[in-house]
Motif scaffolding. Structure first.
Motif, short mmCIF file in Angstrom:
data_model
loop_
_atom_site.label_atom_id
_atom_site.label_comp_id
_atom_site.label_asym_id
_atom_site.label_seq_id
_atom_site.Cartn_x
_atom_site.Cartn_y
_atom_site.Cartn_z
N TRP A 100 -7.04 104.51 101.40
CA TRP A 100 -7.11 104.17 100.01
C TRP A 100 -7.81 102.61 100.05
O TRP A 100 -8.79 102.29 99.26
CB TRP A 100 -5.65 103.89 99.37
CG TRP A 100 -5.91 103.38 97.97
CD1 TRP A 100 -6.09 102.18 97.78
CD2 TRP A 100 -5.51 104.19 97.00
NE1 TRP A 100 -5.95 101.94 96.60
CE2 TRP A 100 -5.73 103.20 95.95
CE3 TRP A 100 -4.98 105.34 96.57
CZ2 TRP A 100 -5.49 103.42 94.32
CZ3 TRP A 100 -4.79 105.81 95.19
CH2 TRP A 100 -4.88 104.61 94.33
N ARG A 152 -11.45 102.85 100.77
CA ARG A 152 -12.39 103.62 99.53
C ARG A 152 -12.14 102.60 98.66
O ARG A 152 -13.43 102.32 98.09
CB ARG A 152 -11.38 104.70 99.28
CG ARG A 152 -12.16 105.48 97.91
CD ARG A 152 -11.27 106.78 97.58
NE ARG A 152 -9.95 106.43 97.28
CZ ARG A 152 -9.23 107.31 97.00
NH1 ARG A 152 -9.58 108.69 97.13
NH2 ARG A 152 -7.80 106.91 96.67
N ASP A 153 -11.38 101.67 98.42
CA ASP A 153 -11.39 100.68 97.21
C ASP A 153 -12.50 99.63 97.93
O ASP A 153 -13.15 99.06 96.84
CB ASP A 153 -10.19 99.96 97.19
CG ASP A 153 -10.16 98.66 96.17
OD1 ASP A 153 -9.85 99.06 95.14
OD2 ASP A 153 -10.20 97.72 96.78
N GLU A 163 -15.86 101.03 96.79
CA GLU A 163 -16.19 101.47 95.58
C GLU A 163 -16.12 100.03 94.79
O GLU A 163 -17.23 100.07 93.98
CB GLU A 163 -14.86 101.85 94.85
CG GLU A 163 -14.88 103.70 95.26
CD GLU A 163 -13.49 104.36 94.57
OE1 GLU A 163 -13.60 105.49 95.16
OE2 GLU A 163 -12.62 103.66 94.34
N PHE A 221 -3.24 108.94 97.40
CA PHE A 221 -4.60 108.84 97.86
C PHE A 221 -5.51 110.14 97.02
O PHE A 221 -6.38 110.00 96.62
CB PHE A 221 -4.64 108.94 99.40
CG PHE A 221 -6.10 109.03 99.78
CD1 PHE A 221 -6.92 107.95 99.94
CD2 PHE A 221 -6.69 110.20 100.11
CE1 PHE A 221 -8.22 108.15 100.29
CE2 PHE A 221 -7.99 110.25 100.53
CZ PHE A 221 -8.60 109.18 100.69
N TYR A 222 -4.90 111.57 97.34
CA TYR A 222 -5.65 112.38 97.07
C TYR A 222 -5.96 112.50 95.34
O TYR A 222 -6.82 113.02 94.89
CB TYR A 222 -4.80 113.60 97.47
CG TYR A 222 -4.96 114.15 98.97
CD1 TYR A 222 -6.21 114.31 99.39
CD2 TYR A 222 -3.83 113.98 99.95
CE1 TYR A 222 -6.58 114.40 100.55
CE2 TYR A 222 -4.20 114.21 101.31
CZ TYR A 222 -5.50 114.42 101.60
OH TYR A 222 -5.65 114.49 103.06
N HIS A 240 -6.10 109.63 93.60
CA HIS A 240 -6.81 108.66 93.36
C HIS A 240 -6.23 107.58 92.23
O HIS A 240 -6.61 107.00 91.45
CB HIS A 240 -8.22 108.90 92.91
CG HIS A 240 -9.07 107.67 93.24
ND1 HIS A 240 -10.65 108.06 93.49
CD2 HIS A 240 -8.85 106.64 93.39
CE1 HIS A 240 -11.15 106.85 93.56
NE2 HIS A 240 -10.23 105.76 93.70
N ARG A 241 -4.69 107.78 92.22
CA ARG A 241 -3.85 106.82 91.50
C ARG A 241 -2.44 107.06 91.68
O ARG A 241 -1.99 107.87 92.79
CB ARG A 241 -3.97 107.49 89.91
CG ARG A 241 -3.68 108.87 89.83
CD ARG A 241 -3.79 109.27 88.24
NE ARG A 241 -3.06 110.64 88.11
CZ ARG A 241 -1.96 110.81 87.60
NH1 ARG A 241 -1.06 109.65 87.33
NH2 ARG A 241 -1.47 111.75 87.39
#
Length: 551
Positions: free
Chosen positions: A53, A56-57, A60, A487-488, A490-491
């Motif tokens: 996570w 990915r953050d 992004e 994670f999957y 996304h929140r």
């Protein structure tokens, strides 16, 4: 001179076909053990989804300085893994493969560096065996397939220790000039990789490398060589590598040093605050498990060490360096109040070097015991296969267990015939076959169903045409499963309560199925197959709730 201090023996000339065969076997071993099936199983445990996570953050938002989990600064670990995974996400897209790729690459780099050192110290045959034995250990296979900081840290520390060995003069031989030259490249690389180790997990990198070298100098009386590691070139390389991120992160986040240094380093080590409490001897079985299937060869290593000590020539042996490396890391983490299996990973590469050397000595008939080494290895493989067969839940996993059983039997027979080289090669091939069979087809799906939340999230989309991830909640999930779902999806998924029931889908632990059905939810999945179940709340759940709190 004893066998462990003997000069590098000339290897017997090998044919072109033999060399090609060795190269092919080594390449297949490295690929299968480190890079194959990286995405076969969804994220497991609490660390993988959290670290993925944060990576990915970073990818992004473009903020490569402050690690953030669910939008808040997260200073549990430094950023090296996050940087690698974020770059991998940008290059290859968001997937488990991309998240785990930095660990696999780190394992490969450490293995190649250690093989080079083995080549310099003990010869080509020891280096070849290291390239086969190290990748096939359980510890290296498992952590190279994990989106976590353990493998990058262990790999960077291992490479730094290889560079330190060059600076200390361990690789000098009869071809080295009498007047020593400053090993500038080794000094710069030592500082660089030690800096990366500090960026991977913090100041433990400096403590572990410094402690190992200190005791090596203490036992060998080579203090002058040890102080060469404090050369300005090494210090400058280390500072330029490690310090910029620490300075930037501290400037942007005033509480960084308190949280990271005090809480997640000193308090984690000195107090049981983080609840990872284990007995002092915890890492003994963990190390033996991580070395499988080569743990039995440690007996030969111990026997040779005893003979070397009795001969009194141990101070001149490079084995002392690896012994100090292994012992200091082992004792340092054993004393810690917080213990996790990954902490001991830096000892595994250092242990496999003497293991590979002992194998090489016995194959070349310089040392006795090749018969029992082959038999013991085969028996360990056989036992692993039997245990896997007893716990297999799919036909293909039974085939993986059969590969270990069959390989173990053949390996033991060849060992009894004193064909140690063939015995170990069969054992390596059995491990490779077992990995491929276990992580593909029905076996992969069975493992994924039982340990990961990914199959349940995919099944929910197939079970209901109107399924909406935005209307998903969780109920009494463990911390690990909660992080994975977050994670999957996304929140952060909210906790479901029958007192605030509304239409949607509830992800829950399998043992909660009965209670959820009583409350009026529709739970169509078999809880024995999945790590979690998915139930549909039609907005009419009963309010007869017993008030138990989520885990």
């Amino acid at each position: 001179m004893t066998e462990s201090t003997a000069p590098i023996a000339e290897n017997a000339p090998t044919s072109t076909t033999t060399r090609i065969g060795w190269a092919a076997l080594i390449l297949v071993t490295l690929y299968v053990c480190y890079f194959s099936h990286l995405g076969a199983i969804g994220f497991v445990g609490p660390d993988e989804p959290r670290y993925a996570w944060i990576a990915r953050d970073m990818a992004e938002t473009g903020d490569w300085v402050t690690p953030r989990l669910y939008g808040k600064p997260w200073f549990e670990k430094p950023p090296l893994f996050y940087w690698g995974a974020a770059l991998s996400f940008k290059l290859f897209g968001m997937s488990e493969v991309a998240a785990r790729l930095p660990s696999a690459i780190s394992a490969l780099l450490a293995t190649l560096a250690l093989a080079w050192l083995a080549l310099c110290l003990y010869g080509a045959e020891t280096a070849r065996w290291l390239l086969l034995l190290l990748p096939t250990t359980v510890g290296m296979i498992g952590f190279s397939h994990a989106a976590a900081t353990d493998m990058p840290f262990s790999a960077m520390l291992t490479i730094a220790m290889v560079c330190a060995a060059v600076v200390l003069g361990l690789t000098r031989n009869e071809n080295t000039p009498i007047l020593p030259r400053t090993p500038w490249l080794a000094l710069l690389l030592f500082g660089f990789f030690l800096g990366l180790a500090v960026l991977a997990k913090g100041p433990a990198g400096v403590i572990l490398s410094g402690g190992a070298v200190f005791f090596w100098a203490l036992f060998t009386k080579r203090w002058r060589d040890a102080f060469r590691l404090l050369h300005p070139a090494a210090i400058a390389s280390f500072c330029l590598t490690a310090l910029p991120w620490y300075v930037l992160c501290a400037r942007r986040n005033p509480d960084f040093f308190r949280i990271f240094i005090i809480e997640h380093n000193f308090q984690r080590y000195l107090t049981p605050e983080f609840q990872h409490i284990q007995p002092f001897w915890f890492f003994i079985p963990i190390t033996l498990l991580a070395l499988l299937p080569w743990s039995s060869i440690l007996a030969a290593v111990a026997s040779d060490v005893r003979r070397t000590l009795e001969a009194g020539s141990w101070r001149f042996s490079p084995d002392v360096y690896f012994g100090c490396w292994i012992a200091f890391v082992f004792v340092f983490f054993s004393v810690s109040k917080s213990k996790l299996p990954g902490y001991i990973l830096p000892t595994i590469p250092a242990l496999v070097i003497p293991i590979s050397q002992k194998v090489s000595l016995r194959i070349r008939k310089i040392a006795q015991g090749s018969r029992w080494m082959g038999i013991a290895t085969g028996m360990v493989l056989f036992a692993l296969g039997v245990l896997a067969a007893l716990n297999s839940e799919s036909f293909q996993l039974t085939w993986a267990a059969s590969a270990l059983v069959g390989g173990g039997m053949v390996s033991a027979v060849l060992g009894n015939l004193r064909r140690l080289s063939f015995s170990l090669i069969i054992a390596v091939l059995a491990v490779i076959a077992a990995i491929n069979l276990a992580l593909s087809g029905t076996s992969r799906r069975a493992i994924d169903d039982s340990v990961s939340v990914r199959p349940a999230t995919q099944a929910a989309r197939l079970a209901w045409n109107d399924y909406s991830p935005e209307q998903s909640t969780t109920f009494k999930l463990t911390r690990s499963l909660q992080y994975n779902l977050n994670f999957y999806f996304h929140r952060e998924l909210p906790e479901w309560s029958p007192n605030r029931s509304k239409p949607g889908w509830v992800f829950a632990a399998p043992n909660e199925e009965f209670d959820l059905r009583k409350l009026g939810l529709d739970c169509p999945f078999n809880p024995l197959r999945h790590a979690i179940i998915v139930c549909k709340d039609r907005g009419s759940a009963s309010s007869s709730y017993d008030g138990r709190q989520p885990h």
